[in-house]
Design a protein around this motif. Structure first.
Motif, PDB file in Angstrom:
ATOM      1  N   GLY A 108       0.827  -1.179  -0.009  1.00 39.26           N
ATOM      2  CA  GLY A 108       0.069  -0.238   0.095  1.00 39.26           C
ATOM      3  C   GLY A 108       0.714   1.190  -0.055  1.00 39.26           C
ATOM      4  N   GLN A 109       0.198   2.445   0.189  1.00 36.60           N
ATOM      5  CA  GLN A 109       0.788   3.590   0.262  1.00 36.60           C
ATOM      6  C   GLN A 109       1.806   3.775   1.456  1.00 36.60           C
ATOM      7  OE1 GLN A 109      -1.426   7.012  -0.165  1.00 36.60           O
ATOM      8  NE2 GLN A 109       0.380   8.408  -0.386  1.00 36.60           N
ATOM      9  N   MET A 110       3.014   4.217   1.226  1.00 36.83           N
ATOM     10  CA  MET A 110       4.030   4.405   2.116  1.00 36.83           C
ATOM     11  C   MET A 110       4.622   5.743   2.022  1.00 36.83           C
ATOM     12  SD  MET A 110       5.829   0.591   2.222  1.00 36.83           S
ATOM     13  CE  MET A 110       5.933   0.584   0.278  1.00 36.83           C
ATOM     14  N   ARG A 111       4.630   6.565   3.070  1.00 38.48           N
ATOM     15  CA  ARG A 111       5.185   8.142   2.711  1.00 38.48           C
ATOM     16  C   ARG A 111       6.552   8.091   2.645  1.00 38.48           C
ATOM     17  NH1 ARG A 111       2.912  12.789   4.581  1.00 38.48           N
ATOM     18  NH2 ARG A 111       1.451  11.722   5.763  1.00 38.48           N
ATOM     19  N   ASP A 112       7.419   7.217   3.549  1.00 36.91           N
ATOM     20  CA  ASP A 112       8.772   7.285   3.020  1.00 36.91           C
ATOM     21  C   ASP A 112       9.048   6.734   1.438  1.00 36.91           C
ATOM     22  OD1 ASP A 112       9.218   7.968   5.471  1.00 36.91           O
ATOM     23  OD2 ASP A 112       9.730   6.034   6.212  1.00 36.91           O
ATOM     24  N   LEU A 113       8.315   5.966   0.909  1.00 35.07           N
ATOM     25  CA  LEU A 113       8.800   5.576  -0.349  1.00 35.07           C
ATOM     26  C   LEU A 113       8.115   6.542  -1.426  1.00 35.07           C
ATOM     27  CD1 LEU A 113       9.682   3.198  -2.300  1.00 35.07           C
ATOM     28  CD2 LEU A 113       7.356   2.223  -2.220  1.00 35.07           C
ATOM     29  N   ASP A 114       7.159   7.342  -1.005  1.00 33.16           N
ATOM     30  CA  ASP A 114       6.408   8.361  -1.865  1.00 33.16           C
ATOM     31  C   ASP A 114       7.468   9.422  -2.115  1.00 33.16           C
ATOM     32  OD1 ASP A 114       4.037   7.079  -2.108  1.00 33.16           O
ATOM     33  OD2 ASP A 114       3.126   8.053  -0.666  1.00 33.16           O
ATOM     34  N   ALA A 168       2.547  -2.289   5.521  1.00 37.06           N
ATOM     35  CA  ALA A 168       2.706  -1.790   4.256  1.00 37.06           C
ATOM     36  C   ALA A 168       1.457  -1.056   3.869  1.00 37.06           C
ATOM     37  CB  ALA A 168       2.754  -3.052   3.220  1.00 37.06           C
ATOM     38  N   GLY A 169       0.722  -0.532   4.781  1.00 40.36           N
ATOM     39  CA  GLY A 169      -0.569   0.371   4.496  1.00 40.36           C
ATOM     40  C   GLY A 169      -1.922  -0.326   3.775  1.00 40.36           C
ATOM     41  N   GLN A 170      -1.758  -1.637   3.866  1.00 42.53           N
ATOM     42  CA  GLN A 170      -2.984  -2.406   3.334  1.00 42.53           C
ATOM     43  C   GLN A 170      -4.405  -2.194   3.934  1.00 42.53           C
ATOM     44  OE1 GLN A 170      -2.527  -2.676   0.317  1.00 42.53           O
ATOM     45  NE2 GLN A 170      -1.539  -4.550  -0.295  1.00 42.53           N
ATOM     46  N   GLY A 171      -4.272  -1.800   5.455  1.00 42.46           N
ATOM     47  CA  GLY A 171      -5.570  -1.638   5.976  1.00 42.46           C
ATOM     48  C   GLY A 171      -5.957  -2.921   6.640  1.00 42.46           C
ATOM     49  N   MET A 172      -6.807  -2.925   7.578  1.00 41.07           N
ATOM     50  CA  MET A 172      -7.260  -3.800   8.639  1.00 41.07           C
ATOM     51  C   MET A 172      -7.861  -5.203   7.688  1.00 41.07           C
ATOM     52  SD  MET A 172      -7.024  -5.283  11.473  1.00 41.07           S
ATOM     53  CE  MET A 172      -6.584  -3.678  12.465  1.00 41.07           C
ATOM     54  N   ARG A 173      -9.066  -4.584   6.710  1.00 42.74           N
ATOM     55  CA  ARG A 173      -9.474  -5.813   5.997  1.00 42.74           C
ATOM     56  C   ARG A 173      -8.486  -6.765   5.131  1.00 42.74           C
ATOM     57  NH1 ARG A 173     -14.216  -7.652   4.542  1.00 42.74           N
ATOM     58  NH2 ARG A 173     -14.648  -8.262   2.359  1.00 42.74           N
ATOM     59  N   THR A 174      -7.817  -6.228   4.502  1.00 37.02           N
ATOM     60  CA  THR A 174      -6.837  -6.752   3.672  1.00 37.02           C
ATOM     61  C   THR A 174      -5.763  -7.485   4.728  1.00 37.02           C
ATOM     62  OG1 THR A 174      -6.936  -5.115   2.050  1.00 37.02           O
ATOM     63  CG2 THR A 174      -4.906  -6.550   2.087  1.00 37.02           C
ATOM     64  N   ALA A 175      -5.496  -6.966   5.817  1.00 41.64           N
ATOM     65  CA  ALA A 175      -4.498  -7.967   6.718  1.00 41.64           C
ATOM     66  C   ALA A 175      -5.376  -9.233   7.062  1.00 41.64           C
ATOM     67  CB  ALA A 175      -4.159  -6.969   7.798  1.00 41.64           C
ATOM     68  N   MET A 176      -6.442  -9.128   7.479  1.00 40.56           N
ATOM     69  CA  MET A 176      -7.305  -9.974   7.863  1.00 40.56           C
ATOM     70  C   MET A 176      -7.702 -11.162   6.598  1.00 40.56           C
ATOM     71  SD  MET A 176     -10.807  -8.048   9.326  1.00 40.56           S
ATOM     72  CE  MET A 176     -11.809  -9.337   8.928  1.00 40.56           C
ATOM     73  N   LEU A 177      -7.933 -10.841   5.522  1.00 31.51           N
ATOM     74  CA  LEU A 177      -8.031 -11.778   4.323  1.00 31.51           C
ATOM     75  C   LEU A 177      -6.793 -12.504   3.883  1.00 31.51           C
ATOM     76  CD1 LEU A 177     -10.348  -9.438   2.083  1.00 31.51           C
ATOM     77  CD2 LEU A 177     -11.032 -11.385   3.507  1.00 31.51           C
ATOM     78  N   GLU A 178      -5.622 -11.777   4.230  1.00 29.97           N
ATOM     79  CA  GLU A 178      -4.506 -12.262   3.667  1.00 29.97           C
ATOM     80  C   GLU A 178      -3.776 -13.277   4.819  1.00 29.97           C
ATOM     81  OE1 GLU A 178      -2.589 -12.004   1.019  1.00 29.97           O
ATOM     82  OE2 GLU A 178      -4.111 -10.986  -0.045  1.00 29.97           O
ATOM     83  N   SER A 179      -4.304 -13.080   6.047  1.00 31.18           N
ATOM     84  CA  SER A 179      -3.718 -14.043   7.159  1.00 31.18           C
ATOM     85  C   SER A 179      -4.720 -15.161   7.564  1.00 31.18           C
ATOM     86  CB  SER A 179      -3.311 -13.056   8.376  1.00 31.18           C
ATOM     87  OG  SER A 179      -4.398 -12.115   8.736  1.00 31.18           O
TER      88      SER A 179
END
Length: 248
Positions: free
Chosen positions: A89-95, A199-210
């Motif tokens: 996801g979006q990361m300020r340092d990488l941006d 990685a900025g993916q959000g709680m829902r993505t974290a749930m689904l991926e894990s």
């Protein structure tokens, strides 16, 4: 305008057909959206999101009319966790780093190398695992360990898939990792979830991926394994990574 006038860097505006590289590679969306076909799936990347690819991973990218992408190569050792692909996801340092990269437009390896090192440092920081885990060496237990964090079924179902018994798996994990299978699997799932949150993916993505089906279940596991108050996590789930870092 970029599509109309770009010549040397037209690929940044038009995308590209399936191909691969012999070094790790970052696909970063500067603007618009991009459909990335990789590892047999299509991922929609939005502005400031990216995909970290290992060497020799075939991929293609289709950009929207307002899309622009950067694709810096990385050092050979910059392999994403899991060995192939990591969507970020979006990361300020990488941006910030990519903005500087655009402005500098390095033309030689001597100019590019500092950016490669800096990009890898950012990627490593957001994908570090919360719990270092030992993988069992026994072939069956090793195969189960690779599958367990993402498999929705029970240990009994996992054992059946690998033609072994629950008791045998439990004994192998305890002997070779020092942890009971259930706790090893919980920590492996939390590693996946926390990496996604960092990685900025959000709680829902974290749930689904894990493999967690509810936010409460995920946060309860974080609370139990990381020693954080469940009430505090439930009241501000968006601060989970911040609370983990404060407790470290």
């Amino acid at each position: 305008m970029g599509r109309a006038v770009a010549r040397a860097n037209a690929i940044r505006f038009h995308g590209h057909e399936p191909h691969s590289h012999d070094v790790p590679h970052l696909v970063y969306l500067v603007s618009g959206t991009g459909k990335l076909d990789v590892d047999g799936r299509t991922v929609l990347l939005r502005a400031h999101q990216s995909a970290w690819l290992a060497a020799d991973v075939e991929h293609s990218l289709e950009l929207s009319d307002d899309g622009m992408a950067l694709g810096p190569f990385l050092d050979p050792g910059a392999v994403p966790p899991g060995g192939r692909t990591r969507i970020l996801g979006q990361m300020r340092d990488l941006d910030d780093l990519m903005l500087v990269l655009l402005c500098v437009a390095p033309e030689s390896d001597e100019e590019r190398n500092p950016f490669r090192s800096a990009i890898e440092q950012v990627l490593r920081a957001v994908t570090r695992e919360q719990f270092p885990l030992t993988l069992p060496e026994h072939p069956v237990a090793h195969a189960i360990a690779l599958e367990a964090p993402y498999f929705d079924g029970t240990l009994s179902e996992l054992a059946q898939r690998h033609f072994t018994s629950v008791r045998h798996v439990q004994r192998l994990f305890l002997d070779e990792t020092g942890l009971p299978f259930a706790r090893w699997r919980t920590r492996a799932r939390l590693n996946v979830a926390i990496v996604n949150l960092r990685a900025g993916q959000g709680m829902r993505t974290a749930m689904l991926e894990s493999g967690y089906t509810t936010k409460h279940g995920l946060l309860k596991a974080v609370s139990r394994e990381c020693g954080l108050p469940l009430e505090e996590l439930l009241s501000a789930p968006q601060r989970t990574v911040e609370l983990l870092d404060e407790a470290a």
